[in-house]
Design a protein around this motif. Structure first.
Motif, PDB file in Angstrom:
ATOM      1  N   UNK A 164      34.731  34.534 -13.616  1.00 29.16           N
ATOM      2  CA  UNK A 164      33.627  33.381 -13.192  1.00 29.16           C
ATOM      3  C   UNK A 164      34.124  33.151 -11.611  1.00 29.16           C
ATOM      4  N   UNK A 165      35.597  33.221 -11.732  1.00 31.68           N
ATOM      5  CA  UNK A 165      36.352  33.090 -10.437  1.00 31.68           C
ATOM      6  C   UNK A 165      35.947  34.078  -9.291  1.00 31.68           C
ATOM      7  N   UNK A 166      35.957  35.530  -9.772  1.00 32.87           N
ATOM      8  CA  UNK A 166      35.593  36.559  -9.305  1.00 32.87           C
ATOM      9  C   UNK A 166      34.299  36.767  -8.920  1.00 32.87           C
ATOM     10  N   UNK A 167      33.435  36.139  -9.849  1.00 39.06           N
ATOM     11  CA  UNK A 167      32.134  36.239  -9.633  1.00 39.06           C
ATOM     12  C   UNK A 167      31.442  35.300  -8.432  1.00 39.06           C
ATOM     13  N   UNK A 168      32.170  34.087  -8.452  1.00 45.95           N
ATOM     14  CA  UNK A 168      31.948  33.020  -7.604  1.00 45.95           C
ATOM     15  C   UNK A 168      32.338  33.469  -6.095  1.00 45.95           C
ATOM     16  N   UNK A 169      33.481  34.180  -5.882  1.00 42.63           N
ATOM     17  CA  UNK A 169      33.959  34.595  -4.635  1.00 42.63           C
ATOM     18  C   UNK A 169      33.004  35.889  -4.150  1.00 42.63           C
ATOM     19  N   UNK A 170      32.543  36.587  -5.045  1.00 40.89           N
ATOM     20  CA  UNK A 170      31.680  37.828  -4.701  1.00 40.89           C
ATOM     21  C   UNK A 170      30.263  37.109  -4.004  1.00 40.89           C
ATOM     22  N   UNK A 171      29.890  36.146  -5.023  1.00 40.16           N
ATOM     23  CA  UNK A 171      28.667  35.163  -4.659  1.00 40.16           C
ATOM     24  C   UNK A 171      28.728  34.641  -3.366  1.00 40.16           C
ATOM     25  N   UNK A 172      29.915  34.155  -2.836  1.00 42.26           N
ATOM     26  CA  UNK A 172      30.225  33.693  -1.365  1.00 42.26           C
ATOM     27  C   UNK A 172      30.063  34.662  -0.503  1.00 42.26           C
ATOM     28  N   UNK A 173      30.646  35.893  -1.065  1.00 45.06           N
ATOM     29  CA  UNK A 173      30.718  36.863   0.173  1.00 45.06           C
ATOM     30  C   UNK A 173      29.167  37.541   0.227  1.00 45.06           C
ATOM     31  N   UNK A 174      28.548  37.648  -0.775  1.00 49.30           N
ATOM     32  CA  UNK A 174      27.201  38.079  -0.819  1.00 49.30           C
ATOM     33  C   UNK A 174      26.425  37.103   0.022  1.00 49.30           C
ATOM     34  N   UNK A 175      26.536  35.795  -0.119  1.00 42.94           N
ATOM     35  CA  UNK A 175      25.930  34.690   0.527  1.00 42.94           C
ATOM     36  C   UNK A 175      26.040  34.903   2.117  1.00 42.94           C
ATOM     37  N   UNK A 176      27.473  35.035   2.360  1.00 46.27           N
ATOM     38  CA  UNK A 176      27.846  34.963   3.765  1.00 46.27           C
ATOM     39  C   UNK A 176      27.185  36.379   4.428  1.00 46.27           C
ATOM     40  N   UNK A 177      27.153  37.411   3.684  1.00 47.09           N
ATOM     41  CA  UNK A 177      26.549  38.660   4.095  1.00 47.09           C
ATOM     42  C   UNK A 177      25.127  38.269   4.576  1.00 47.09           C
ATOM     43  N   UNK A 178      24.452  37.824   3.545  1.00 47.27           N
ATOM     44  CA  UNK A 178      22.951  37.496   3.584  1.00 47.27           C
ATOM     45  C   UNK A 178      22.698  36.594   4.822  1.00 47.27           C
ATOM     46  N   UNK A 179      23.366  35.738   5.082  1.00 52.11           N
ATOM     47  CA  UNK A 179      23.002  35.009   6.329  1.00 52.11           C
ATOM     48  C   UNK A 179      23.505  35.613   7.577  1.00 52.11           C
ATOM     49  N   UNK A 180      24.441  36.513   7.452  1.00 53.37           N
ATOM     50  CA  UNK A 180      24.710  37.333   8.668  1.00 53.37           C
ATOM     51  C   UNK A 180      23.610  38.297   8.963  1.00 53.37           C
ATOM     52  N   UNK A 181      23.022  38.734   7.941  1.00 53.25           N
ATOM     53  CA  UNK A 181      21.943  39.752   7.899  1.00 53.25           C
ATOM     54  C   UNK A 181      20.696  38.822   8.367  1.00 53.25           C
ATOM     55  N   UNK A 182      20.349  37.777   8.120  1.00 55.48           N
ATOM     56  CA  UNK A 182      19.157  36.967   8.479  1.00 55.48           C
ATOM     57  C   UNK A 182      19.521  36.766   9.997  1.00 55.48           C
ATOM     58  N   UNK A 183      20.706  36.439  10.466  1.00 56.50           N
ATOM     59  CA  UNK A 183      20.859  36.121  11.895  1.00 56.50           C
ATOM     60  C   UNK A 183      20.970  37.237  12.822  1.00 56.50           C
ATOM     61  N   UNK A 184      21.310  38.238  12.224  1.00 54.11           N
ATOM     62  CA  UNK A 184      21.115  39.793  13.103  1.00 54.11           C
ATOM     63  C   UNK A 184      19.473  39.816  12.998  1.00 54.11           C
ATOM     64  N   UNK A 185      18.871  39.830  11.813  1.00 49.32           N
ATOM     65  CA  UNK A 185      17.387  40.174  11.976  1.00 49.32           C
ATOM     66  C   UNK A 185      16.718  39.160  13.028  1.00 49.32           C
TER      67      UNK A 185
END
Length: 143
Positions: free
Chosen positions: A66-87
Protein backbone atom coordinates in the motif's frame (compact mmCIF):
# COMPACT_ATOMS: atom_id res chain seq x y z
CA UNK A 1 1.80 -21.63 41.40
CA UNK A 2 4.28 -21.87 44.21
CA UNK A 3 6.95 -24.50 44.50
CA UNK A 4 6.14 -25.89 41.02
CA UNK A 5 2.63 -27.05 41.95
CA UNK A 6 -0.13 -26.09 39.58
CA UNK A 7 -3.67 -25.83 40.84
CA UNK A 8 -6.41 -26.18 38.26
CA UNK A 9 -9.94 -25.19 39.13
CA UNK A 10 -12.69 -25.91 36.65
CA UNK A 11 -15.25 -23.48 38.04
CA UNK A 12 -17.94 -26.13 38.32
CA UNK A 13 -18.26 -28.68 41.04
CA UNK A 14 -20.57 -30.80 38.93
CA UNK A 15 -17.99 -31.68 36.27
CA UNK A 16 -18.21 -35.25 35.09
CA UNK A 17 -15.18 -36.80 36.72
CA UNK A 18 -15.80 -40.11 34.98
CA UNK A 19 -14.64 -38.62 31.67
CA UNK A 20 -11.70 -36.88 33.26
CA UNK A 21 -8.43 -38.75 33.06
CA UNK A 22 -5.37 -37.65 34.93
CA UNK A 23 -2.04 -38.66 33.43
CA UNK A 24 1.60 -37.74 33.51
CA UNK A 25 3.56 -36.54 30.50
CA UNK A 26 7.17 -37.36 29.58
CA UNK A 27 8.44 -34.75 31.99
CA UNK A 28 6.28 -36.10 34.83
CA UNK A 29 3.87 -33.20 34.80
CA UNK A 30 0.26 -33.86 35.68
CA UNK A 31 -2.06 -33.67 32.70
CA UNK A 32 -5.81 -33.79 32.70
CA UNK A 33 -5.94 -34.47 28.99
CA UNK A 34 -4.65 -37.65 27.50
CA UNK A 35 -1.11 -37.45 26.13
CA UNK A 36 -2.32 -37.71 22.52
CA UNK A 37 -4.95 -35.04 23.06
CA UNK A 38 -2.37 -32.82 24.79
CA UNK A 39 0.06 -33.25 21.88
CA UNK A 40 -2.71 -32.41 19.42
CA UNK A 41 -3.50 -29.33 21.50
CA UNK A 42 0.17 -28.34 21.53
CA UNK A 43 0.38 -28.94 17.77
CA UNK A 44 -2.73 -26.84 17.26
CA UNK A 45 -1.21 -24.08 19.42
CA UNK A 46 2.00 -24.24 17.36
CA UNK A 47 0.08 -24.16 14.10
CA UNK A 48 -2.01 -21.27 15.41
CA UNK A 49 1.14 -19.38 16.33
CA UNK A 50 2.56 -20.09 12.87
CA UNK A 51 -0.69 -18.94 11.27
CA UNK A 52 -0.68 -15.74 13.32
CA UNK A 53 2.95 -15.09 12.30
CA UNK A 54 2.05 -15.67 8.64
CA UNK A 55 -0.92 -13.28 8.97
CA UNK A 56 1.34 -10.66 10.58
CA UNK A 57 3.88 -11.11 7.76
CA UNK A 58 1.08 -10.84 5.23
CA UNK A 59 -0.22 -7.67 6.90
CA UNK A 60 3.29 -6.16 6.81
CA UNK A 61 3.60 -7.02 3.11
CA UNK A 62 0.17 -5.54 2.39
CA UNK A 63 1.11 -2.37 4.31
CA UNK A 64 4.36 -2.19 2.34
CA UNK A 65 2.49 -2.72 -0.92
CA UNK A 66 0.00 0.00 0.00
CA UNK A 67 2.87 2.36 0.74
CA UNK A 68 4.47 1.60 -2.61
CA UNK A 69 1.15 1.94 -4.44
CA UNK A 70 0.45 5.22 -2.68
CA UNK A 71 3.87 6.56 -3.69
CA UNK A 72 3.31 5.39 -7.28
CA UNK A 73 -0.15 6.96 -7.25
CA UNK A 74 1.37 10.30 -6.21
CA UNK A 75 4.01 10.01 -8.97
CA UNK A 76 1.32 9.19 -11.53
CA UNK A 77 -0.85 12.07 -10.37
CA UNK A 78 2.12 14.44 -10.57
CA UNK A 79 2.97 13.21 -14.08
CA UNK A 80 -0.68 13.54 -15.07
CA UNK A 81 -0.80 17.15 -13.83
CA UNK A 82 2.45 17.93 -15.65
CA UNK A 83 1.03 16.44 -18.85
CA UNK A 84 -2.14 18.49 -18.50
CA UNK A 85 -0.05 21.61 -17.90
CA UNK A 86 2.10 20.87 -20.96
CA UNK A 87 -1.02 20.26 -23.05
CA UNK A 88 -2.42 23.63 -21.94
CA UNK A 89 0.90 25.37 -22.70
CA UNK A 90 0.96 23.76 -26.15
CA UNK A 91 -2.64 24.82 -26.77
CA UNK A 92 -1.85 28.38 -25.64
CA UNK A 93 1.30 28.43 -27.77
CA UNK A 94 -0.73 27.33 -30.81
CA UNK A 95 -3.29 30.04 -30.15
CA UNK A 96 -0.49 32.59 -29.68
CA UNK A 97 1.07 31.54 -33.00
CA UNK A 98 -2.25 31.87 -34.79
CA UNK A 99 -2.81 35.29 -33.25
CA UNK A 100 0.72 36.37 -34.20
CA UNK A 101 0.25 35.00 -37.74
CA UNK A 102 -2.98 36.99 -38.10
CA UNK A 103 -1.23 40.14 -36.83
CA UNK A 104 1.68 39.62 -39.21
CA UNK A 105 -0.66 39.02 -42.14
CA UNK A 106 -2.47 42.25 -41.27
CA UNK A 107 0.86 44.11 -41.13
CA UNK A 108 1.89 42.58 -44.47
CA UNK A 109 -1.38 43.73 -46.02
CA UNK A 110 -0.90 47.25 -44.60
CA UNK A 111 2.71 47.34 -45.87
CA UNK A 112 1.58 46.17 -49.33
CA UNK A 113 -1.03 48.92 -49.38
CA UNK A 114 1.58 51.45 -48.25
CA UNK A 115 3.99 50.13 -50.92
CA UNK A 116 1.31 50.52 -53.59
CA UNK A 117 0.60 54.11 -52.51
CA UNK A 118 4.34 54.91 -52.51
CA UNK A 119 4.75 53.27 -55.93
CA UNK A 120 1.87 55.28 -57.33
CA UNK A 121 3.28 58.46 -55.76
CA UNK A 122 6.71 57.60 -57.25
CA UNK A 123 5.14 57.10 -60.69
CA UNK A 124 3.36 60.41 -60.33
CA UNK A 125 6.59 62.16 -59.31
CA UNK A 126 8.51 60.48 -62.12
CA UNK A 127 5.85 61.55 -64.63
CA UNK A 128 5.91 65.09 -63.28
CA UNK A 129 9.70 65.12 -63.37
CA UNK A 130 9.74 63.94 -66.99
CA UNK A 131 7.14 66.51 -67.97
CA UNK A 132 9.12 69.27 -66.27
CA UNK A 133 12.32 68.03 -67.89
CA UNK A 134 10.65 68.17 -71.31
CA UNK A 135 9.44 71.68 -70.61
CA UNK A 136 12.97 72.74 -69.58
CA UNK A 137 14.40 71.15 -72.74
CA UNK A 138 11.87 73.04 -74.86
CA UNK A 139 12.86 76.35 -73.25
CA UNK A 140 16.54 75.57 -73.76
CA UNK A 141 16.09 74.73 -77.42
CA UNK A 142 13.72 77.60 -78.18
CA UNK A 143 15.57 80.25 -76.38
Amino acid sequence: NRAGVAVVWFGSATMDTAKMQISFDDMNRIRILEADMFKQTENLAGESTGFVEKIETFNKKVASLLTVLSAQSKKIETAKLLAIGQKNRNKNALEDRRRLQAELQTQILLKKQQLERIRQYNESLTKTFMEQKQIIEKFKTSG
